[in-house]
Design a protein around this motif. Structure first.
Motif, PDB file in Angstrom:
ATOM      1  N   PHE A   1       8.318  11.391   1.595  1.00 18.67           N
ATOM      2  CA  PHE A   1       7.672  10.153   2.019  1.00 18.67           C
ATOM      3  C   PHE A   1       8.713   9.076   2.328  1.00 18.67           C
ATOM      4  O   PHE A   1       8.652   8.402   3.366  1.00 18.67           O
ATOM      5  CB  PHE A   1       6.729   9.682   0.903  1.00 18.67           C
ATOM      6  CG  PHE A   1       5.960   8.429   1.211  1.00 18.67           C
ATOM      7  CD1 PHE A   1       4.705   8.496   1.786  1.00 18.67           C
ATOM      8  CD2 PHE A   1       6.480   7.179   0.903  1.00 18.67           C
ATOM      9  CE1 PHE A   1       3.979   7.336   2.055  1.00 18.67           C
ATOM     10  CE2 PHE A   1       5.775   6.023   1.173  1.00 18.67           C
ATOM     11  CZ  PHE A   1       4.512   6.098   1.753  1.00 18.67           C
TER      12      PHE A   1
ATOM     13  N   GLY B   1       2.328   6.732  -6.924  1.00 19.54           N
ATOM     14  CA  GLY B   1       1.248   7.563  -7.430  1.00 19.54           C
ATOM     15  C   GLY B   1       1.454   9.055  -7.214  1.00 19.54           C
ATOM     16  O   GLY B   1       0.668   9.875  -7.711  1.00 19.54           O
ATOM     17  N   MET B   2       2.504   9.421  -6.484  1.00 19.56           N
ATOM     18  CA  MET B   2       2.773  10.836  -6.219  1.00 19.56           C
ATOM     19  C   MET B   2       3.372  11.500  -7.456  1.00 19.56           C
ATOM     20  O   MET B   2       4.253  10.948  -8.112  1.00 19.56           O
ATOM     21  CB  MET B   2       3.745  10.982  -5.033  1.00 19.56           C
ATOM     22  CG  MET B   2       3.163  10.570  -3.709  1.00 19.56           C
ATOM     23  SD  MET B   2       4.402  10.682  -2.377  1.00 19.56           S
ATOM     24  CE  MET B   2       3.409  10.185  -0.962  1.00 19.56           C
TER      25      MET B   2
ATOM     26  N   GLU C   1       2.426   1.629  -3.545  1.00 22.04           N
ATOM     27  CA  GLU C   1       1.421   2.170  -4.468  1.00 22.04           C
ATOM     28  C   GLU C   1       1.246   3.679  -4.245  1.00 22.04           C
ATOM     29  O   GLU C   1       1.116   4.449  -5.197  1.00 22.04           O
ATOM     30  CB  GLU C   1       0.092   1.452  -4.246  1.00 22.04           C
ATOM     31  CG  GLU C   1      -1.006   1.890  -5.202  1.00 22.04           C
ATOM     32  CD  GLU C   1      -2.309   1.148  -4.964  1.00 22.04           C
ATOM     33  OE1 GLU C   1      -3.317   1.521  -5.609  1.00 22.04           O
ATOM     34  OE2 GLU C   1      -2.346   0.211  -4.139  1.00 22.04           O
ATOM     35  N   ARG C   2       1.279   4.072  -2.973  1.00 24.94           N
ATOM     36  CA  ARG C   2       1.094   5.491  -2.654  1.00 24.94           C
ATOM     37  C   ARG C   2       2.243   6.338  -3.200  1.00 24.94           C
ATOM     38  O   ARG C   2       2.024   7.374  -3.832  1.00 24.94           O
ATOM     39  CB  ARG C   2       0.978   5.672  -1.139  1.00 24.94           C
ATOM     40  CG  ARG C   2       0.672   7.094  -0.712  1.00 24.94           C
ATOM     41  CD  ARG C   2       0.470   7.174   0.779  1.00 24.94           C
ATOM     42  NE  ARG C   2       0.413   8.562   1.234  1.00 24.94           N
ATOM     43  CZ  ARG C   2       0.496   8.924   2.503  1.00 24.94           C
ATOM     44  NH1 ARG C   2       0.616   8.012   3.452  1.00 24.94           N
ATOM     45  NH2 ARG C   2       0.449  10.197   2.829  1.00 24.94           N
ATOM     46  N   VAL C   3       3.485   5.912  -2.970  1.00 17.22           N
ATOM     47  CA  VAL C   3       4.624   6.715  -3.408  1.00 17.22           C
ATOM     48  C   VAL C   3       4.726   6.738  -4.927  1.00 17.22           C
ATOM     49  O   VAL C   3       5.057   7.770  -5.526  1.00 17.22           O
ATOM     50  CB  VAL C   3       5.938   6.241  -2.750  1.00 17.22           C
ATOM     51  CG1 VAL C   3       6.424   4.921  -3.313  1.00 17.22           C
ATOM     52  CG2 VAL C   3       7.027   7.304  -2.890  1.00 17.22           C
TER      53      VAL C   3
ATOM     54  N   HIS D   1       7.695  15.368  -2.879  1.00 10.55           N
ATOM     55  CA  HIS D   1       6.820  14.622  -1.980  1.00 10.55           C
ATOM     56  C   HIS D   1       7.267  13.164  -1.873  1.00 10.55           C
ATOM     57  O   HIS D   1       7.219  12.572  -0.786  1.00 10.55           O
ATOM     58  CB  HIS D   1       5.375  14.691  -2.453  1.00 10.55           C
ATOM     59  CG  HIS D   1       4.746  16.023  -2.244  1.00 10.55           C
ATOM     60  ND1 HIS D   1       3.666  16.467  -2.972  1.00 10.55           N
ATOM     61  CD2 HIS D   1       5.038  17.026  -1.387  1.00 10.55           C
ATOM     62  CE1 HIS D   1       3.326  17.680  -2.580  1.00 10.55           C
ATOM     63  NE2 HIS D   1       4.158  18.044  -1.623  1.00 10.55           N
ATOM     64  N   LYS D   2       7.694  12.593  -2.985  1.00  7.82           N
ATOM     65  CA  LYS D   2       8.176  11.218  -2.967  1.00  7.82           C
ATOM     66  C   LYS D   2       9.392  11.084  -2.051  1.00  7.82           C
ATOM     67  O   LYS D   2       9.489  10.150  -1.246  1.00  7.82           O
ATOM     68  CB  LYS D   2       8.556  10.770  -4.384  1.00  7.82           C
ATOM     69  CG  LYS D   2       7.387  10.551  -5.318  1.00  7.82           C
ATOM     70  CD  LYS D   2       7.875  10.085  -6.686  1.00  7.82           C
ATOM     71  CE  LYS D   2       6.714   9.810  -7.634  1.00  7.82           C
ATOM     72  NZ  LYS D   2       7.177   9.323  -8.952  1.00  7.82           N
TER      73      LYS D   2
ATOM     74  N   VAL E   1       0.829  -1.209   0.000  1.00  7.21           N
ATOM     75  CA  VAL E   1       0.000   0.000   0.000  1.00  7.21           C
ATOM     76  C   VAL E   1       0.863   1.259   0.000  1.00  7.21           C
ATOM     77  O   VAL E   1       0.534   2.261  -0.638  1.00  7.21           O
ATOM     78  CB  VAL E   1      -0.984  -0.004   1.204  1.00  7.21           C
ATOM     79  CG1 VAL E   1      -0.237   0.076   2.532  1.00  7.21           C
ATOM     80  CG2 VAL E   1      -1.993   1.137   1.078  1.00  7.21           C
ATOM     81  N   ALA E   2       2.011   1.202   0.690  1.00  6.28           N
ATOM     82  CA  ALA E   2       2.918   2.351   0.719  1.00  6.28           C
ATOM     83  C   ALA E   2       3.623   2.513  -0.624  1.00  6.28           C
ATOM     84  O   ALA E   2       3.820   3.635  -1.099  1.00  6.28           O
ATOM     85  CB  ALA E   2       3.945   2.186   1.840  1.00  6.28           C
TER      86      ALA E   2
ATOM     87  N   TYR F   1      -2.249   3.774   9.624  1.00  9.32           N
ATOM     88  CA  TYR F   1      -3.020   5.006   9.785  1.00  9.32           C
ATOM     89  C   TYR F   1      -4.471   4.679  10.125  1.00  9.32           C
ATOM     90  O   TYR F   1      -5.029   3.709   9.592  1.00  9.32           O
ATOM     91  CB  TYR F   1      -2.967   5.835   8.498  1.00  9.32           C
ATOM     92  CG  TYR F   1      -1.599   6.404   8.195  1.00  9.32           C
ATOM     93  CD1 TYR F   1      -1.275   7.713   8.533  1.00  9.32           C
ATOM     94  CD2 TYR F   1      -0.620   5.626   7.570  1.00  9.32           C
ATOM     95  CE1 TYR F   1      -0.018   8.234   8.255  1.00  9.32           C
ATOM     96  CE2 TYR F   1       0.639   6.149   7.287  1.00  9.32           C
ATOM     97  CZ  TYR F   1       0.919   7.453   7.639  1.00  9.32           C
ATOM     98  OH  TYR F   1       2.167   7.957   7.370  1.00  9.32           O
TER      99      TYR F   1
END
Length: 208
Positions: free
Chosen positions: A53, A43-44, A39-41, A49-50, A36-37, A72
């Motif tokens: 993170f 997608g930035m 995928e999040r990074v 921001h990357k 999940v992390a 979270y």
């Protein structure tokens, strides 16, 4: 050295600050992310921001944690699986984590003149002791913002207003500490605040 500073405000609490000098590729190569992390990074859109993170995941490692130890809640507040309290922040090329047995919040912000334009949106009572002509006006505004952001993270209650519910007692930049209050739904909560300035940035953290 990316680990910029370690602060121990009390025996139960540690703050670590990271200066982000590495490239995105270097940071990514040395960190293990849960799906999940990752995928999040990926997608930035912003590389800044990357890198922020990923630097937070490196800070977790400095505390002896991995990305798998972090989760979270529904309000977006971070938690650690071992039950310790954590708060996370990053701004431009600095990031920081505070870990404690106590409830905590932390924020880092870059000191920028444009904060004076939006001051009325997050300040009410504090205008009574601020001097717009003072050389440290922007630093003080930034410190107040950081304090209120750290309180917001600590309190983790939807609807909390920086301007209406958070109040920062008068301070000088050289004090490096103050007291702040949350006045919310007819209840008052007092918090000890520490803050510091470095390389054009301000960091503040609140400890319950």
């Amino acid at each position: 050295m990316p680990l910029y500073k370690t602060i121990t405000p009390n025996s139960q609490t540690t703050v670590k600050i990271w200066k982000i000098t590495e490239s995105y590729d270097d940071l990514m190569a040395k960190v293990d992310l849960k799906p999940v992390a990752l995928e999040r990074v990926l997608g930035m859109k912003s590389e800044l921001h990357k890198r922020g993170f990923l630097s937070v995941r490196h800070l977790l490692h400095e505390f002896g944690y991995t990305d798998a130890d972090l989760f979270y809640d529904e309000n977006g507040k971070p938690h650690l699986k071992d039950g310790k309290h954590i708060s996370i922040t990053h701004s431009f090329n600095f990031s920081s984590i505070i870990v404690s047995d106590l409830i905590v919040g932390i924020d880092i912000e870059k000191q920028r003149d444009k904060i004076s334009i939006i001051a009325h949106k997050f300040i009410d009572y504090e205008f009574d002791y601020l001097n717009e002509a003072a050389k440290d006006y922007v630093k003080k505004l930034t410190t107040i913002w950081c304090v209120k952001e750290s309180l917001y993270k600590l309190f983790a209650t939807p609807g909390l207003s920086f301007k209406q519910h958070c109040l920062v007692i008068p301070f000088e930049i050289s004090d490096e500490e103050t007291v702040a209050w949350i006045d919310y739904e007819e209840k008052k909560f007092r918090y000890n605040i520490h803050f510091l300035q470095f390389e054009g940035f301000t960091c503040a953290y609140a400890i319950a």
